[in-house]
Design an enzyme around this catalytic site. Structure first.
Site, PDB file in Angstrom:
ATOM      1  N   ASP A 215       0.863  -1.178   0.000  1.00  0.00           N
ATOM      2  CA  ASP A 215       0.000   0.000   0.000  1.00  0.00           C
ATOM      3  C   ASP A 215       0.904   1.233   0.000  1.00  0.00           C
ATOM      4  O   ASP A 215       2.094   1.133   0.307  1.00  0.00           O
ATOM      5  CB  ASP A 215      -0.901  -0.022   1.232  1.00  0.00           C
ATOM      6  CG  ASP A 215      -1.720   1.251   1.370  1.00  0.00           C
ATOM      7  OD1 ASP A 215      -2.353   1.654   0.379  1.00  0.00           O
ATOM      8  OD2 ASP A 215      -1.701   1.844   2.466  1.00  0.00           O
ATOM      9  N   GLU A 252      -1.162  29.992   9.683  1.00  0.00           N
ATOM     10  CA  GLU A 252      -1.774  28.662   9.555  1.00  0.00           C
ATOM     11  C   GLU A 252      -2.142  28.043  10.899  1.00  0.00           C
ATOM     12  O   GLU A 252      -2.734  26.958  10.934  1.00  0.00           O
ATOM     13  CB  GLU A 252      -0.807  27.717   8.825  1.00  0.00           C
ATOM     14  CG  GLU A 252      -0.556  28.056   7.370  1.00  0.00           C
ATOM     15  CD  GLU A 252      -1.723  27.663   6.472  1.00  0.00           C
ATOM     16  OE1 GLU A 252      -2.743  27.182   7.001  1.00  0.00           O
ATOM     17  OE2 GLU A 252      -1.616  27.853   5.248  1.00  0.00           O
ATOM     18  N   ASP A 493      -1.629  -0.722   6.110  1.00  0.00           N
ATOM     19  CA  ASP A 493      -1.843  -0.172   7.452  1.00  0.00           C
ATOM     20  C   ASP A 493      -3.254   0.323   7.703  1.00  0.00           C
ATOM     21  O   ASP A 493      -3.613   0.594   8.844  1.00  0.00           O
ATOM     22  CB  ASP A 493      -0.876   0.993   7.695  1.00  0.00           C
ATOM     23  CG  ASP A 493      -1.268   2.235   6.902  1.00  0.00           C
ATOM     24  OD1 ASP A 493      -1.594   2.097   5.703  1.00  0.00           O
ATOM     25  OD2 ASP A 493      -1.271   3.333   7.478  1.00  0.00           O
ATOM     26  N   ASP A 497      -7.031  -1.542   3.611  1.00  0.00           N
ATOM     27  CA  ASP A 497      -6.090  -2.622   3.288  1.00  0.00           C
ATOM     28  C   ASP A 497      -6.444  -3.930   3.980  1.00  0.00           C
ATOM     29  O   ASP A 497      -5.930  -4.986   3.598  1.00  0.00           O
ATOM     30  CB  ASP A 497      -4.663  -2.234   3.706  1.00  0.00           C
ATOM     31  CG  ASP A 497      -4.190  -0.958   3.050  1.00  0.00           C
ATOM     32  OD1 ASP A 497      -4.496  -0.775   1.863  1.00  0.00           O
ATOM     33  OD2 ASP A 497      -3.536  -0.149   3.720  1.00  0.00           O
TER      34      ASP A 497
END
Length: 698
Positions: A215, A252, A493, A497
């Site tokens: 993945d 931010e 993970d 998956d």
């Protein structure tokens, strides 16, 4: 839309067609369609895509995803067992129940061994009785036995003694201990090395793996966006950089977007403290950017200027000049664009409306308030900031590499460009190279988009890529590989998956991933190190070799011990008593256990041992294991059909060769009987790229 009333209900009571209110920060309870509002949702749980997805009217939302900001009104379309998340759980259960346990070799041998040994003992008893009655003198009997017992008693005692010795020495304990002791020690050694193996089956199967499927998000990459590059447009880099970082960090700090989080995290690392300052008139537009007024940052700028990373960065500039790229920690800083664009006043390589368009921070030391814009090109244009051509080209290049690029304008002037990406783990390239060097087939299987998947594949050296794959398609891809006779290991993970982890012959989960993935996997990498994938396969090979050695020791012992115990060599004086056979049996079990305990001396491969001279040379020269050319990567969207092969021909290709998925090339001027190329346009098949012609191989 007018809302008459609202109430909180259990998710079990939600029905199709109900209108749900999704507030910022909450999870979407069921699959649905947005009917009002706009926001961004984190769908990495399902799709594996690390960046949030913009949601507006008529957009589809997935149950289990997280609403980052903005209120959404969603019409439920799938509830209960029909939701995407419920289907994933169902796939995991089906894959786990369909996996048949292997029959241990020791059980097979013991099943035949015990009756054979009993038969040999009976044959020994019968044989010596017959020999005794036929030729009593052939029995090696001591004188005192001849005086105490009759010939018949001696014959039966002699026969039973050898028969009992056979039974004592041939006890299958050593055969029975050969596998479990090695497995027990092997799993313990794995745990000490950060590899948690759930039982004997995955430990025995791992060494048979021929294909390793990875993945992307959270496995090959860190799973969270990180700042990777800064392009600073300034004449005074040393002064401008700390000021820019502080302004960006403060601006931010009120944002919940992953991009903002990545910037704030980096600035905190520079300051080695929390971010202060003041934000006024904060405004954010999903999918575009933010606008804010920043003030009270003088103390933070001074702290940043004295930080270790900034000091080291400034020393690099003094030594090499500002025309080069420099590293600020793990972030690359481009200091060259300002000089290249303005070294000559007549240079028109950066056409713009205002000659002072690229006047950055560092020029206005006396200002205490800064009007800050952070966002994409569209956000800059909306606020009257022109984006130069060269800057736009640089952004496009970074975006082609799968990075998200934002611009920063301060007080109406374009000041910097920042690239954010889910960066690759530092050991990923070495892990992929080593697996390929061992002859294993490596595949990237991700739900992320093709562009990002291709960029990650190029960086780590993977050739076969399947992008935009749904969780159910991941399971199907694993099944297809298994149908070809391959043993498959899946490394992942996330929840998306977990079905593939359960279906694979060996499922390997990252410990930092979701609990569902860890539960579905056969092996868990506790230290989140991809090199442990190699360690797992190597430990399996070493353990299986030890099991085979144990079987060999036990077999050789029985092959020599049973004839000796049966008295075959008694004519030459080689014979043993029953107590000797019992002692030898115990020693055989001890020898097998000691052989298994030698596994504790195992040392897993390390980064230093795997970083061979050959690897370093190949990395430097872009040789085997390093993929830089997009044309050498086989990229598939979704899951390929088994009944047809797709062939692509780039219109700009000089060789005019049709590249098939199997990497076989068919020249356009060759006449291949039985092969016919049909343009996709004739079959009403949509193509993904206007510069690419699609064909079907018939």
């Amino acid at each position: 839309m007018e809302i008459l009333s609202e109430r909180r209900v259990s998710v079990d009571l939600v029905q199709k067609g109900d209108i749900l209110k999704i507030v910022p920060g909450s999870k979407v309870p069921v699959d649905g369609k947005v009917v009002h509002g706009s926001s961004m949702c984190d769908e990495s749980l399902i799709t594996g895509e690390s960046m949030p997805v913009v949601k507006k009217n008529d957009s589809m939302v997935i149950g289990g995803s997280v609403n980052i900001h903005g209120v959404l009104l969603v019409k439920a379309t799938q509830v209960g067992d029909d939701t995407t998340l419920a289907q994933i759980v169902k796939l995991v259960e089906e894959a786990q129940t369909s996996k048949a346990p292997i029959q241990q070799l020791a059980d097979k041998i013991a099943g035949y061994f015990v009756p054979i040994v009993v038969g040999v003992a009976c044959a020994t008893l019968t044989g010596w009785i017959i020999v005794g009655f036929v030729n009593f003198e052939a029995l090696h009997v001591k004188p005192y036995e001849r005086e105490r017992f009759t010939p018949v008693e001696i014959i039966f005692q002699y026969g039973f003694r050898y028969a009992l010795t056979v039974l004592a020495i041939a006890c299958p304990c050593s055969l029975g201990l050969a596998t479990p002791t090695a497995v027990m020690v092997g799993t313990g050694v794995g745990a000490l090395n950060g590899i948690l193996i759930k039982g004997a089956e995955p430990l025995e199967n791992a060494h048979k793996v021929k294909t390793v499927v990875f993945d992307k998000t959270g496995t090959l990459t860190h799973g969270v966006p990180m700042l990777t590059q800064i392009a600073l447009y300034s004449t005074d880099i040393a002064t401008a950089l700390p000021r820019l970082l502080v302004i960006m960090g403060v601006a931010e700090s009120n944002s919940e977007h992953p991009i903002g989080t990545a910037i704030v995290k980096f600035v905190k690392g520079i300051l080695d403290s929390e971010i202060g300052g003041k934000c006024d008139e904060f405004q954010t537009v999903p999918g575009c950017g933010l606008k804010v007024t920043v003030s009270h940052i003088d103390q933070m700028i001074e702290t940043a200027s004295k930080s270790l990373l900034i000091t080291h960065f400034n020393s690099q500039i003094k030594m090499t000049g500002t025309r080069d790229f420099h590293m600020l920690g793990e972030v690359m800083v481009d200091c060259s664009l300002r000089l290249e664009g303005y070294s000559d006043p007549l240079d028109d390589s950066l056409p713009m409306e205002d000659d002072n368009q690229l006047i950055p921070v560092g020029e206005k030391m006396s200002l205490e308030r800064y009007q800050v814009l952070v966002g994409n090109r569209e956000w800059m244009r909306r606020n009257g900031i022109n984006v130069p051509i060269l800057v736009d080209e640089t952004m496009e290049k970074l975006e082609e590499e799968g990075q998200t690029v934002v611009l920063c304008a301060i007080d109406g002037h374009l000041s910097a460009m920042l690239a954010i990406a889910d960066s690759v783990k530092p050991e990923a390239h070495l892990a992929i190279y080593t697996l390929k060097k061992k002859g294993l087939n490596v595949i990237l299987l991700t739900g992320d988009n093709k562009k990002t998947a291709a960029a990650i594949a190029r960086e780590v050296g993977i050739v076969n890529v399947f992008a935009e794959v749904l969780p159910s398609h991941k399971v199907e891809k694993i099944r297809r590989l298994q149908a070809l006779g391959q043993r498959v290991a899946m490394v992942g993970d996330g929840i998306n998956d977990s079905p593939a982890l359960a279906q694979a012959d060996v499922g390997i989960a990252i410990a930092s991933g979701t609990d569902v993935a860890v539960e579905a996997a056969d092996v868990v990498l506790i230290r989140n190190d991809l090199l442990d994938v190699i360690g797992c396969l190597d430990l399996s090979r070493t353990t299986v070799q030890r099991i085979r050695l144990n079987f060999l020791l036990a077999s050789v012992y029985n092959l020599i011990g049973i004839p000796l115990a049966a008295g075959v060599f008694s004519y030459w004086g080689f014979m043993i008593q029953p107590w000797m056979g019992s002692a030898a049996m115990a020693m055989s079990s001890v020898s097998v256990v000691c052989s298994s305990l030698l596994l504790k001396m195992y040392r897993k491969p390390t980064k230093e041992s795997l970083s061979t001279v050959e690897y370093l040379k190949s990395k430097d020269t872009m040789g085997p294991g390093v993929v830089r050319d997009l044309d050498t990567i086989s990229i598939h969207r979704g899951i390929d059909s088994l009944n047809r092969s797709r062939i692509s021909l780039a219109s700009g290709s000089s060789s005019r060769s049709y590249v098939i998925n199997t990497a076989t090339k068919v020249r356009s001027d060759e006449k291949s009987p039985g092969i016919r190329l049909i343009p996709a346009t004739e079959l009403s098949i949509d193509t993904d790229d206007q510069n690419e012609r699609e064909f079907l191989l018939v």
